[in-house]
Scaffold this motif. Structure first.
Motif, short mmCIF file in Angstrom:
data_model
loop_
_atom_site.label_atom_id
_atom_site.label_comp_id
_atom_site.label_asym_id
_atom_site.label_seq_id
_atom_site.Cartn_x
_atom_site.Cartn_y
_atom_site.Cartn_z
N ASN A 73 81.61 56.21 58.83
CA ASN A 73 82.45 55.15 59.39
C ASN A 73 83.10 54.34 58.27
O ASN A 73 82.43 53.96 57.31
CB ASN A 73 81.63 54.20 60.27
N ARG A 74 84.38 54.08 58.42
CA ARG A 74 85.13 53.29 57.44
C ARG A 74 84.72 51.82 57.51
O ARG A 74 84.58 51.25 58.59
CB ARG A 74 86.62 53.41 57.72
N LEU A 75 84.51 51.21 56.34
CA LEU A 75 84.19 49.80 56.22
C LEU A 75 85.12 49.18 55.19
O LEU A 75 85.44 49.82 54.18
CB LEU A 75 82.74 49.61 55.74
N GLU A 76 85.55 47.95 55.43
CA GLU A 76 86.37 47.23 54.48
C GLU A 76 85.59 46.00 54.00
O GLU A 76 84.90 45.36 54.79
CB GLU A 76 87.67 46.78 55.13
N PHE A 77 85.71 45.71 52.70
CA PHE A 77 85.07 44.54 52.12
C PHE A 77 86.14 43.73 51.41
O PHE A 77 86.91 44.28 50.61
CB PHE A 77 83.96 44.97 51.14
N LEU A 78 86.20 42.42 51.71
CA LEU A 78 87.23 41.53 51.16
C LEU A 78 86.60 40.30 50.52
O LEU A 78 85.56 39.83 50.99
CB LEU A 78 88.15 41.00 52.26
N LEU B 195 82.57 40.32 45.53
CA LEU B 195 83.09 41.67 45.73
C LEU B 195 82.69 42.61 44.60
O LEU B 195 82.30 43.75 44.83
CB LEU B 195 84.62 41.63 45.88
N ASP B 196 82.76 42.11 43.36
CA ASP B 196 82.40 42.96 42.22
C ASP B 196 80.92 43.33 42.23
O ASP B 196 80.56 44.47 41.96
CB ASP B 196 82.76 42.27 40.91
N ARG C 224 91.16 40.18 47.50
CA ARG C 224 90.85 41.44 46.82
C ARG C 224 90.05 42.24 47.82
O ARG C 224 89.30 41.68 48.61
CB ARG C 224 90.00 41.18 45.57
N ARG C 225 90.18 43.56 47.79
CA ARG C 225 89.45 44.35 48.78
C ARG C 225 89.24 45.78 48.34
O ARG C 225 89.92 46.27 47.42
CB ARG C 225 90.17 44.34 50.12
N PHE C 226 88.33 46.45 49.00
CA PHE C 226 88.14 47.89 48.86
C PHE C 226 87.54 48.42 50.15
O PHE C 226 87.09 47.65 51.00
CB PHE C 226 87.28 48.26 47.65
N LEU D 57 78.99 43.52 44.88
CA LEU D 57 78.79 44.47 45.98
C LEU D 57 79.28 45.86 45.58
O LEU D 57 78.60 46.85 45.83
CB LEU D 57 79.49 44.00 47.25
N ARG D 58 80.45 45.92 44.96
CA ARG D 58 80.98 47.21 44.51
C ARG D 58 79.98 47.90 43.58
O ARG D 58 79.68 49.08 43.74
CB ARG D 58 82.31 47.03 43.79
N GLU D 59 79.45 47.15 42.63
CA GLU D 59 78.49 47.72 41.69
C GLU D 59 77.24 48.22 42.41
O GLU D 59 76.75 49.32 42.14
CB GLU D 59 78.11 46.66 40.65
N ARG D 60 76.72 47.43 43.34
CA ARG D 60 75.53 47.83 44.10
C ARG D 60 75.79 49.09 44.92
O ARG D 60 74.97 50.01 44.97
CB ARG D 60 75.08 46.67 45.00
N LEU D 61 76.95 49.16 45.59
CA LEU D 61 77.29 50.34 46.38
C LEU D 61 77.42 51.57 45.49
O LEU D 61 76.86 52.63 45.79
CB LEU D 61 78.60 50.11 47.15
N GLU D 62 78.16 51.43 44.39
CA GLU D 62 78.36 52.59 43.51
C GLU D 62 77.05 53.06 42.88
O GLU D 62 76.83 54.27 42.76
CB GLU D 62 79.39 52.23 42.43
#
Length: 120
Positions: A111-116, A77-78, A101-103, A80-85
């Motif tokens: 479109n809304r997407l959830e990542f867990l 998740l971390d 954990r999620r965002f 992916l978050r870094e890559r997206l940001e």
């Protein structure tokens, strides 16, 4: 009777294919799937997501899904978050779910997407 999920379809505006490929294929790393011959003329693009599929379908009067959303289970998740940001995608925290954990983020079409990621 057994029921299982085959695919989730998300709508996108006309001529969305290259942007969808860049986001879902490039940024998220999903494998693109060939659309059946009889459906190619409708536009859109399909991707493999684990044992399931994500279909990005063209909707002429497109409006993004801001509440309804798919949830993607990931193992980093971390990362992916870094890559997206780094790619300019805004990440939003939400109320924690027990065991995860999620965002949330939005695809390029809104479109809304959830990542867990499972805890432990």
């Amino acid at each position: 009777m057994q029921i299982a999920l085959h695919h989730v379809q998300l709508a996108a505006p006309p001529e969305c294919e290259e942007v969808a490929r860049s986001f879902y294929g490039g940024l998220l790393g999903l494998e693109e799937l060939p659309k059946p011959e009889g459906l190619r003329g409708r536009g859109g693009v399909w991707f493999r997501c684990g044992a399931h599929e994500i279909h990005i379908g063209v909707e002429q009067d497109f409006r993004p899904a801001r509440k309804a959303h798919p949830a993607f289970l990931v193992d980093d998740l971390d990362g992916l978050r870094e890559r997206l940001e780094r790619s300019g995608v805004s990440v939003r925290e939400d109320v924690p779910l027990p065991g995860y954990r999620r965002f949330h983020a939005s695809d390029p079409f809104g479109n809304r997407l959830e990542f867990l990621q499972a805890l432990g």
